[in-house]
Write an enzyme that holds these catalytic residues in place. Structure first.
Site, short mmCIF file in Angstrom:
data_model
loop_
_atom_site.label_atom_id
_atom_site.label_comp_id
_atom_site.label_asym_id
_atom_site.label_seq_id
_atom_site.Cartn_x
_atom_site.Cartn_y
_atom_site.Cartn_z
N SER A 125 51.84 48.25 -84.75
CA SER A 125 50.71 49.38 -84.33
C SER A 125 51.67 50.56 -84.06
O SER A 125 52.74 50.26 -83.07
CB SER A 125 50.28 48.65 -82.82
OG SER A 125 49.32 49.85 -82.62
N LYS A 145 49.45 49.55 -88.71
CA LYS A 145 48.31 50.12 -88.06
C LYS A 145 48.62 51.48 -87.46
O LYS A 145 49.50 51.71 -86.63
CB LYS A 145 47.75 49.40 -87.13
CG LYS A 145 46.88 49.71 -85.89
CD LYS A 145 46.22 48.74 -85.15
CE LYS A 145 46.32 49.00 -83.51
NZ LYS A 145 45.49 47.78 -82.96
N LYS A 154 47.64 54.55 -85.10
CA LYS A 154 46.88 55.09 -84.09
C LYS A 154 46.19 56.36 -84.60
O LYS A 154 47.00 57.32 -84.97
CB LYS A 154 47.41 55.00 -82.69
CG LYS A 154 47.87 53.88 -81.97
CD LYS A 154 46.47 53.22 -81.76
CE LYS A 154 46.89 51.89 -80.64
NZ LYS A 154 45.92 51.25 -80.18
N ASP A 198 43.44 52.79 -85.78
CA ASP A 198 42.80 52.14 -84.53
C ASP A 198 42.58 53.52 -84.03
O ASP A 198 43.39 54.33 -83.49
CB ASP A 198 43.59 51.21 -83.86
CG ASP A 198 43.17 50.99 -82.34
OD1 ASP A 198 41.80 51.06 -82.26
OD2 ASP A 198 43.70 50.19 -81.77
N GLU A 206 39.60 50.46 -86.54
CA GLU A 206 39.51 49.75 -85.35
C GLU A 206 38.67 50.46 -84.47
O GLU A 206 39.20 51.64 -84.22
CB GLU A 206 40.56 49.27 -84.75
CG GLU A 206 40.67 48.38 -83.86
CD GLU A 206 42.24 47.89 -83.44
OE1 GLU A 206 43.05 47.87 -84.31
OE2 GLU A 206 42.31 47.42 -82.23
N ASP A 260 37.19 45.97 -81.28
CA ASP A 260 38.28 45.61 -80.35
C ASP A 260 37.52 45.77 -79.07
O ASP A 260 36.90 44.65 -78.35
CB ASP A 260 39.67 46.41 -80.64
CG ASP A 260 40.60 46.34 -79.56
OD1 ASP A 260 40.49 45.62 -78.41
OD2 ASP A 260 41.53 46.83 -79.44
N LYS A 279 41.67 39.59 -78.47
CA LYS A 279 42.59 39.44 -77.43
C LYS A 279 42.21 38.59 -76.44
O LYS A 279 41.33 38.95 -75.82
CB LYS A 279 42.84 41.14 -77.05
CG LYS A 279 43.30 42.07 -77.96
CD LYS A 279 43.44 43.45 -77.41
CE LYS A 279 43.96 44.46 -78.26
NZ LYS A 279 43.84 45.77 -77.99
N GLY A 323 47.25 43.07 -79.69
CA GLY A 323 48.19 43.12 -78.86
C GLY A 323 48.05 43.86 -77.72
O GLY A 323 47.37 44.86 -77.98
#
Ligand code: SMG
Ligand code: MG
Length: 378
Positions: free
Chosen positions: A135, A161, A163, A188, A213, A238, A262, A290
Site C-alpha cells: 500500500s 495499491k 492511496k 483505496d 477500495e 473495506d 481485516k 493490512g
C-alpha cells in the site's frame, strides 16, 4: 482453558517513512499488544486500532479501556473458555471489534500453541506462501510517488495499491500505469468521495485497475451499488464490512464485487473466516487487508491469506515496509514477492523480548482476581 491474566502492553515504534491516507499522515505507531496467560500457556494478540478514531470509530486508548472494563471481565468469569466462545460471550458489548479481535486472537494463539497446531492449519490454508501487495501512501509529487513505487517493484511486490483522495487520483494512477506498464494496480480512497463523484472516478476505468477500495463513507452501502452502475472498475469494500451480516447485505445489494478482509475490523479471525466462506459461496474474491501490523498481527494475517478464496494479493507486506526492526525474532521477508506462511504452533512467531522491552511504553496486567473485585454485577 482458563484465562488467568492478561497483559496489555503498549509499544511505540517509528515508521520507516511517513504514511499518508485521505484521512491523515502517520509518522509512528502506538500499538496495543495483548498477552493472554491461560492455564494451557500463553498467547499473543495485536489490536489494530489506530491512535485516533479516523479510520474507524475505534482508537487505541478506547480499546484498552473497553478491554479492561468491559471485555476481559466477561471472559474471566468463565472457568472453561475456548477461543471459539469469545465472539458470543462478548456480543452484549456493541461494536469494539478491534478490541474484541485482539483478545480472541491471543486466546486462539494460546489454544493452538498448546495443541501444536498452526493458525494456517486451523484455517484450512491451501498454500505455503502468499502473494504480497504493498500500500503506497499519498505523496507530495508524482515524481516522488513514481520513485517509491519503483522501489517497491524492485523489491518484488506483486501488486501496488495507491492511496487516493480528491485532487490526488487520476494523475497519479495515469503516471504509475504509464511508467510501470501492466503491473497489478488498485486504489483505496478510505471514504473520501461521494456519489456525485462517480463520473470522476469513472475516469479511472481506462487504467484497468483491479479495484477501487471504499470510495464512499462506510454507512453508504447503497450508494456503492449506485456508483457501481456508473464506474466500470470493480468496487471493493473495506470500512463498510464490519461483520458477517454487513458482508451478506453488501453482497445482496451488489454494493461490491470484491471484499477486503481485516480480522480486526470484523471482531476477530473467526468472524473473518465466516466472511471468507460466505464470499466464496457467492464467488466474491477476497484479499487480506493490512493495518500496519507488527510481526504479531502479520503472522495471523499471512496464515489467513493462505485460505482458498484469498485470490488477490493482500496488503501483507514484509516487516521492513513499516519497521526498521520488528518485535518478532524472525522478521517477515519477501521472497519473490511472497511471504512464507508460518508453520509453527499458533502464530508461529516468537516475540523478540529485548526489542519489546526497548519499545514498550506501558504495561498493564489484569488478573482474574482483580477483575472479580472491580466488575459491576451483571
Ligand atoms: O498494513 O500495509 C498495511 C496498511 C495497508 O493501506 C492500508 N491500510 O484502508 O486499507 C486501508 C489502510 C488502513 C490503514 S490506516 C490505519
Ligand atoms: Mg482500505
Amino acid at each position: 482453558m482458563r484465562l488467568e491474566a492478561v497483559e496489555l502492553r503498549r509499544i511505540g515504534i517509528p515508521l520507516v517513512a511517513p504514511f499518508e491516507t485521505s484521512f491523515g499522515v502517520q509518522l509512528d505507531r502506538d500499538i496495543l499488544l495483548v498477552k493472554a496467560i491461560t492455564s494451557e500457556g500463553e498467547g499473543w494478540g495485536e489490536c489494530v486500532a489506530g491512535e485516533e478514531p479516523t479510520y474507524s470509530p475505534e482508537y487505541v486508548d478506547g480499546a484498552q479501556h473497553v478491554l479492561t472494563n468491559h471485555l476481559l471481565p466477561r471472559l474471566f468469569e468463565r472457568d472453561e473458555l475456548h477461543a471459539e466462545d469469545v465472539f458470543d460471550l462478548l456480543r452484549p458489548v456493541h461494536g469494539h471489534q478491534m478490541a474484541k479481535a485482539a483478545i480472541e486472537m491471543a486466546l486462539l494463539d494460546a489454544q493452538l500453541r498448546a495443541r501444536g497446531e498452526s493458525f494456517a492449519r486451523y484455517f484450512g490454508a491451501v498454500r505455503e506462501a502468499v502473494d504480497c501487495g504493498v500500500s503506497v501512501g499519498i505523496h507530495r509529487t508524482v515524481a516522488e510517488l513514481l520513485r517509491t513505487v519503483g522501489g517497491f517493484l524492485d523489491q518484488g511486490y506483486r501488486r501496488i495499491k495507491l492511496k487516493i483522495k480528491p485532487g490526488w487520483d487520476i494523475e497519479p494512477v495515469r503516471a504509475v500505469r504509464e511508467r510501470y506498464g501492466n503491473v497489478l494496480l488498485q486504489v483505496d480512497a478510505n471514504t473520501a468521495y461521494r456519489l456525485a463523484d462517480a463520473k470522476l472516478l469513472a475516469e479511472l476505468d481506462p487504467f484497468d485497475l483491479l479495484l477501487i477500495e471504499q470510495p464512499m463513507p462506510e454507512d453508504q452501502v447503497l450508494a456503492h451499488a449506485q456508483m457501481a452502475e456508473i464506474v466500470g472498475t470493480p468496487i471493493c469494500l473495506d470500512e463498510s464490512i464490519h461483520s458477517l451480516q454487513a458482508a451478506a447485505d453488501a453482497i445482496e445489494l451488489h454494493a461490491c464485487r470484491i471484499i477486503n478482509i481485516k480480522p480486526g475490523r470484523v471482531g476477530g479471525y473467526l468472524e473473518a473466516q465466516r466472511i471468507h466462506d460466505l464470499c466464496a459461496s457467492h464467488s466474491i474474491p477476497v484479499w487480506m487487508g493490512g493495518m500496519l501490523e507488527t510481526g504479531v498481527g502479520r503472522a495471523g494475517n499471512v496464515a489467513m491469506a493462505a485460505m482458498a478464496n484469498f485470490t488477490l494479493p493482500g496488503d501483507t507486506s514484509a516487516s521492513d515496509r513499516y519497521y526498521r526492526r520488528d518485535v518478532i525474532t524472525e522478521p517477515f521477508l519477501l521472497h519473490d514477492g511472497r511471504l512464507r506462511v508460518p508453520a509453527g504452533p499458533g502464530l508461529g512467531v516468537a516475540l523478540d523480548e529485548e526489542r519489546l522491552r526497548e519499545v514498550t511504553t506501558s504495561t498493564e496486567r489484569i488478573t482474574r482476581e482483580m477483575s472479580r473485585a472491580t466488575t459491576p454485577s451483571r
